[in-house]
Design a protein around this motif. Structure first.
Motif, PDB file in Angstrom:
ATOM      1  N   ARG A 153       0.863  -1.186  -0.029  1.00  0.00           N
ATOM      2  CA  ARG A 153       0.011   0.055   0.126  1.00  0.00           C
ATOM      3  C   ARG A 153       0.963   1.266  -0.014  1.00  0.00           C
ATOM      4  O   ARG A 153       2.165   1.095   0.094  1.00  0.00           O
ATOM      5  CB  ARG A 153      -0.818   0.122   1.202  1.00  0.00           C
ATOM      6  N   ILE A 197       3.063   4.563  -0.436  1.00  0.00           N
ATOM      7  CA  ILE A 197       4.196   5.024  -1.354  1.00  0.00           C
ATOM      8  C   ILE A 197       4.801   4.050  -2.122  1.00  0.00           C
ATOM      9  O   ILE A 197       5.307   3.903  -3.410  1.00  0.00           O
ATOM     10  CB  ILE A 197       5.170   5.823  -0.706  1.00  0.00           C
ATOM     11  N   ARG A 225       3.707  -7.286   4.648  1.00  0.00           N
ATOM     12  CA  ARG A 225       3.179  -8.092   5.429  1.00  0.00           C
ATOM     13  C   ARG A 225       1.809  -8.869   5.566  1.00  0.00           C
ATOM     14  O   ARG A 225       1.577  -9.809   5.987  1.00  0.00           O
ATOM     15  CB  ARG A 225       3.267  -7.560   6.961  1.00  0.00           C
ATOM     16  N   THR A 226       0.856  -8.148   4.772  1.00  0.00           N
ATOM     17  CA  THR A 226      -0.427  -8.397   4.685  1.00  0.00           C
ATOM     18  C   THR A 226      -0.804  -9.206   3.596  1.00  0.00           C
ATOM     19  O   THR A 226      -0.693  -8.460   2.379  1.00  0.00           O
ATOM     20  CB  THR A 226      -1.037  -7.211   4.810  1.00  0.00           C
ATOM     21  N   ASP A 282       9.297  -9.922   6.522  1.00  0.00           N
ATOM     22  CA  ASP A 282       9.525  -8.829   7.463  1.00  0.00           C
ATOM     23  C   ASP A 282      11.139  -8.258   7.153  1.00  0.00           C
ATOM     24  O   ASP A 282      11.941  -8.944   7.306  1.00  0.00           O
ATOM     25  CB  ASP A 282       9.537  -9.510   9.023  1.00  0.00           C
ATOM     26  N   VAL A 283      11.159  -7.112   6.576  1.00  0.00           N
ATOM     27  CA  VAL A 283      12.409  -6.682   6.233  1.00  0.00           C
ATOM     28  C   VAL A 283      13.433  -6.537   7.453  1.00  0.00           C
ATOM     29  O   VAL A 283      14.690  -6.754   7.265  1.00  0.00           O
ATOM     30  CB  VAL A 283      12.406  -5.212   5.635  1.00  0.00           C
ATOM     31  N   ASN A 324      11.755   1.058   0.695  1.00  0.00           N
ATOM     32  CA  ASN A 324      10.662   1.728   1.224  1.00  0.00           C
ATOM     33  C   ASN A 324      10.073   1.650   2.499  1.00  0.00           C
ATOM     34  O   ASN A 324       9.557   2.166   3.337  1.00  0.00           O
ATOM     35  CB  ASN A 324       9.731   1.768   0.172  1.00  0.00           C
ATOM     36  N   TYR A 333      11.512   7.804  14.893  1.00  0.00           N
ATOM     37  CA  TYR A 333      11.437   7.740  13.327  1.00  0.00           C
ATOM     38  C   TYR A 333      12.321   8.667  12.557  1.00  0.00           C
ATOM     39  O   TYR A 333      13.132   8.350  11.899  1.00  0.00           O
ATOM     40  CB  TYR A 333       9.853   8.084  13.137  1.00  0.00           C
ATOM     41  N   LYS A 337      15.232   7.962  10.371  1.00  0.00           N
ATOM     42  CA  LYS A 337      15.242   8.594   8.867  1.00  0.00           C
ATOM     43  C   LYS A 337      16.659   9.441   8.804  1.00  0.00           C
ATOM     44  O   LYS A 337      17.143   9.355   7.494  1.00  0.00           O
ATOM     45  CB  LYS A 337      13.822   9.618   8.779  1.00  0.00           C
ATOM     46  N   GLY A 351       7.982  14.860   1.893  1.00  0.00           N
ATOM     47  CA  GLY A 351       7.611  15.563   2.917  1.00  0.00           C
ATOM     48  C   GLY A 351       6.341  14.950   3.408  1.00  0.00           C
ATOM     49  O   GLY A 351       6.275  13.839   3.874  1.00  0.00           O
ATOM     50  N   ILE A 356       2.799  13.188   2.768  1.00  0.00           N
ATOM     51  CA  ILE A 356       2.306  12.473   1.783  1.00  0.00           C
ATOM     52  C   ILE A 356       1.091  11.825   2.055  1.00  0.00           C
ATOM     53  O   ILE A 356       0.990  11.208   3.129  1.00  0.00           O
ATOM     54  CB  ILE A 356       3.327  11.253   1.056  1.00  0.00           C
ATOM     55  N   THR A 400      -1.015   8.919   2.902  1.00  0.00           N
ATOM     56  CA  THR A 400      -1.025   7.471   3.011  1.00  0.00           C
ATOM     57  C   THR A 400      -1.680   7.024   4.498  1.00  0.00           C
ATOM     58  O   THR A 400      -1.743   8.057   4.967  1.00  0.00           O
ATOM     59  CB  THR A 400       0.333   6.742   2.682  1.00  0.00           C
ATOM     60  N   THR A 459       0.078   8.998   7.268  1.00  0.00           N
ATOM     61  CA  THR A 459      -0.293  10.427   7.588  1.00  0.00           C
ATOM     62  C   THR A 459      -2.074  10.379   7.858  1.00  0.00           C
ATOM     63  O   THR A 459      -2.389  11.342   8.501  1.00  0.00           O
ATOM     64  CB  THR A 459      -0.197  11.222   6.653  1.00  0.00           C
TER      65      THR A 459
HETATM   66  P1  NAP Z   1       2.447   2.894   4.926  1.00  0.00           P
HETATM   67  O1  NAP Z   1       1.355   3.384   4.005  1.00  0.00           O
HETATM   68  O2  NAP Z   1       2.350   2.741   6.622  1.00  0.00           O
HETATM   69  O3  NAP Z   1       2.794   1.586   4.082  1.00  0.00           O
HETATM   70  C1  NAP Z   1       4.166   0.880   4.610  1.00  0.00           C
HETATM   71  C2  NAP Z   1       4.362  -0.148   4.026  1.00  0.00           C
HETATM   72  O4  NAP Z   1       5.462  -0.964   4.551  1.00  0.00           O
HETATM   73  C3  NAP Z   1       3.181  -1.605   3.953  1.00  0.00           C
HETATM   74  O5  NAP Z   1       3.099  -2.092   2.571  1.00  0.00           O
HETATM   75  C4  NAP Z   1       3.568  -2.488   4.716  1.00  0.00           C
HETATM   76  O6  NAP Z   1       3.260  -3.508   4.765  1.00  0.00           O
HETATM   77  C5  NAP Z   1       5.134  -2.210   4.887  1.00  0.00           C
HETATM   78  N1  NAP Z   1       6.010  -2.822   5.987  1.00  0.00           N
HETATM   79  C6  NAP Z   1       5.695  -2.144   7.253  1.00  0.00           C
HETATM   80  N2  NAP Z   1       6.704  -2.801   8.021  1.00  0.00           N
HETATM   81  C7  NAP Z   1       7.008  -3.737   7.382  1.00  0.00           C
HETATM   82  C8  NAP Z   1       7.939  -5.064   7.694  1.00  0.00           C
HETATM   83  N3  NAP Z   1       8.650  -5.050   9.032  1.00  0.00           N
HETATM   84  N4  NAP Z   1       8.526  -5.761   6.635  1.00  0.00           N
HETATM   85  C9  NAP Z   1       8.035  -5.675   5.286  1.00  0.00           C
HETATM   86  N5  NAP Z   1       7.023  -4.721   4.989  1.00  0.00           N
HETATM   87  C10 NAP Z   1       6.590  -3.723   6.021  1.00  0.00           C
HETATM   88  O7  NAP Z   1       3.639   4.085   4.837  1.00  0.00           O
HETATM   89  P2  NAP Z   1       3.812   4.973   3.673  1.00  0.00           P
HETATM   90  O8  NAP Z   1       3.403   6.282   4.133  1.00  0.00           O
HETATM   91  O9  NAP Z   1       3.677   4.785   2.365  1.00  0.00           O
HETATM   92  O10 NAP Z   1       5.547   5.315   3.829  1.00  0.00           O
HETATM   93  C11 NAP Z   1       6.307   4.667   2.720  1.00  0.00           C
HETATM   94  C12 NAP Z   1       7.687   5.104   2.934  1.00  0.00           C
HETATM   95  O11 NAP Z   1       7.727   6.711   2.810  1.00  0.00           O
HETATM   96  C13 NAP Z   1       8.350   4.883   4.321  1.00  0.00           C
HETATM   97  O12 NAP Z   1       9.731   4.592   4.285  1.00  0.00           O
HETATM   98  C14 NAP Z   1       8.048   6.142   5.334  1.00  0.00           C
HETATM   99  O13 NAP Z   1       8.848   6.398   6.234  1.00  0.00           O
HETATM  100  C15 NAP Z   1       8.199   7.388   4.070  1.00  0.00           C
HETATM  101  N6  NAP Z   1       7.629   8.642   4.268  1.00  0.00           N
HETATM  102  C16 NAP Z   1       6.238   8.610   4.285  1.00  0.00           C
HETATM  103  C17 NAP Z   1       5.718   9.855   4.353  1.00  0.00           C
HETATM  104  C18 NAP Z   1       4.425   9.978   4.165  1.00  0.00           C
HETATM  105  O14 NAP Z   1       3.759  11.224   4.550  1.00  0.00           O
HETATM  106  N7  NAP Z   1       3.543   9.080   4.191  1.00  0.00           N
HETATM  107  C19 NAP Z   1       6.768  11.225   4.568  1.00  0.00           C
HETATM  108  C20 NAP Z   1       7.818  10.919   4.628  1.00  0.00           C
HETATM  109  C21 NAP Z   1       8.529   9.835   4.317  1.00  0.00           C
HETATM  110  P3  NAP Z   1       1.594  -4.032   5.348  1.00  0.00           P
HETATM  111  O15 NAP Z   1       0.739  -3.358   4.485  1.00  0.00           O
HETATM  112  O16 NAP Z   1       1.590  -5.574   5.261  1.00  0.00           O
HETATM  113  O17 NAP Z   1       1.566  -3.440   6.675  1.00  0.00           O
END
Ligand code: NAP
Length: 245
Positions: free
Chosen positions: A15, A17, A37-38, A62-63, A89, A154, A158, A185, A187, A189, A192
């Motif tokens: 799901r 990004i 994971r899901t 699990d990474v 990611n 976090y 980062k 910044g 995003i 998802t 957030t």
């Molecule tokens: P997200 O919606 O929470 O999705 C996280 C994804 O990572 C999911 O597919 C999840 O799997 C997977 N995941 C989590 N823990 C894992 C593990 N231990 N092993 C394997 N997969 C795992 O996050 P996102 O917002 O898309 O963020 C993606 C990246 O962008 C991250 O690095 C985050 O730090 C970075 N980021 C996000 C934002 C933002 O505003 N959203 C801003 C800056 C940086 P499941 O679906 O199975 O749980």
């Protein structure tokens, strides 16, 4: 930005990004390996990648677990013979103020976000070095540069992405393996969506473009870094945040 005949491994692509990145790379021709994971979410990503005519392999790995990562990379290499692009990611948040932060809130974020990046990169760069080609792209965050109250764990994790990215760039550049980062910044998802409306508005007020970004806007930058157009970019972080930093 043709990625035909390339194989990309994207962590956390069930799901958000990561999913947008997997679909964008597939749109440009890459075959996709991904983790999450899901199982139900993995199925949806896999179906969408395959509907673009690309091969796709998914792993419930699990990474933050070294053995699972090494097994996954070995199986992916057996199936697709190579991995050209790695996108680190997958990451989690465990937000709370420092005084309330439990040691496990700290260590779980480090395990997934930092150890996970190390295990995956270490497993993947070996075949990249052998083939004298590789693109490692790490997803950082604006809070790794600015810090953020309630996110000591976090934002520390980062910030680590920067040292990791620059060091890999220096270590592996001579083998034509580049390493760069993208720092989003805020995003839209699930990460957030957890924030209250008031918290989201306070963030939007700090963004010159006046809106939260989309996962696709991050995916397009990753696609650029994965392409030959970015061949001479190494050790760099591209900030994608609407001007907030
Ligand atoms: P997200 O919606 O929470 O999705 C996280 C994804 O990572 C999911 O597919 C999840 O799997 C997977 N995941 C989590 N823990 C894992 C593990 N231990 N092993 C394997 N997969 C795992 O996050 P996102 O917002 O898309 O963020 C993606 C990246 O962008 C991250 O690095 C985050 O730090 C970075 N980021 C996000 C934002 C933002 O505003 N959203 C801003 C800056 C940086 P499941 O679906 O199975 O749980």
């Amino acid at each position: 930005m043709n990625l035909e005949n390339r194989v990309a491994l994207v962590t956390g692509a069930g799901r958000g990004i990561g999913k947008a990145i997997a679909l964008e790379l597939a749109e440009c021709g890459a075959d996709i390996v991904f983790t999450n994971r899901t199982p139900a979410l993995a199925e949806a990503t896999r179906a969408e990648v395959e509907s673009k005519g690309r091969r796709c392999l998914s792993f419930q790995a699990d990474v933050g677990d070294r053995e699972q990562v090494e097994r996954m990379v070995a199986e992916a290499l057996e199936a697709f013979s190579k991995i050209d692009i790695l996108v680190n990611n997958a990451a989690i948040t465990r937000d709370t103020l420092l005084m309330r932060m439990k040691p496990e809130d700290w260590s779980e974020v480090m395990r997934v976000n930092v150890d996970g990046m190390f295990y995956t990169t270490r497993a993947v760069v070996k075949p990249m070095i052998k083939q004298r080609y590789g693109r490692v792209i790490n997803i950082a965050s604006v809070v790794g540069f600015t810090g953020n109250a309630g996110q000591v764990n976090y934002s520390t994790a980062k910030s680590a992405v920067q040292g990791f990215t620059k060091s890999i760039a220096r270590e592996l550049g001579s083998r034509n393996v580049t390493c760069n980062a993208v720092a989003p910044g805020f995003i839209e998802t699930d990460m957030t969506r957890k924030l209250t409306e008031a918290q989201q508005q306070a963030i939007v007020d700090q963004i010159p473009l006046g809106r939260i970004g989309s996962a696709e806007e991050i995916a397009k930058v990753v696609r650029f870094l994965a392409s030959d157009d970015a061949a001479y970019i190494n050790g760099e972080t591209l900030h994608v945040n609407g001007g907030m930093y």
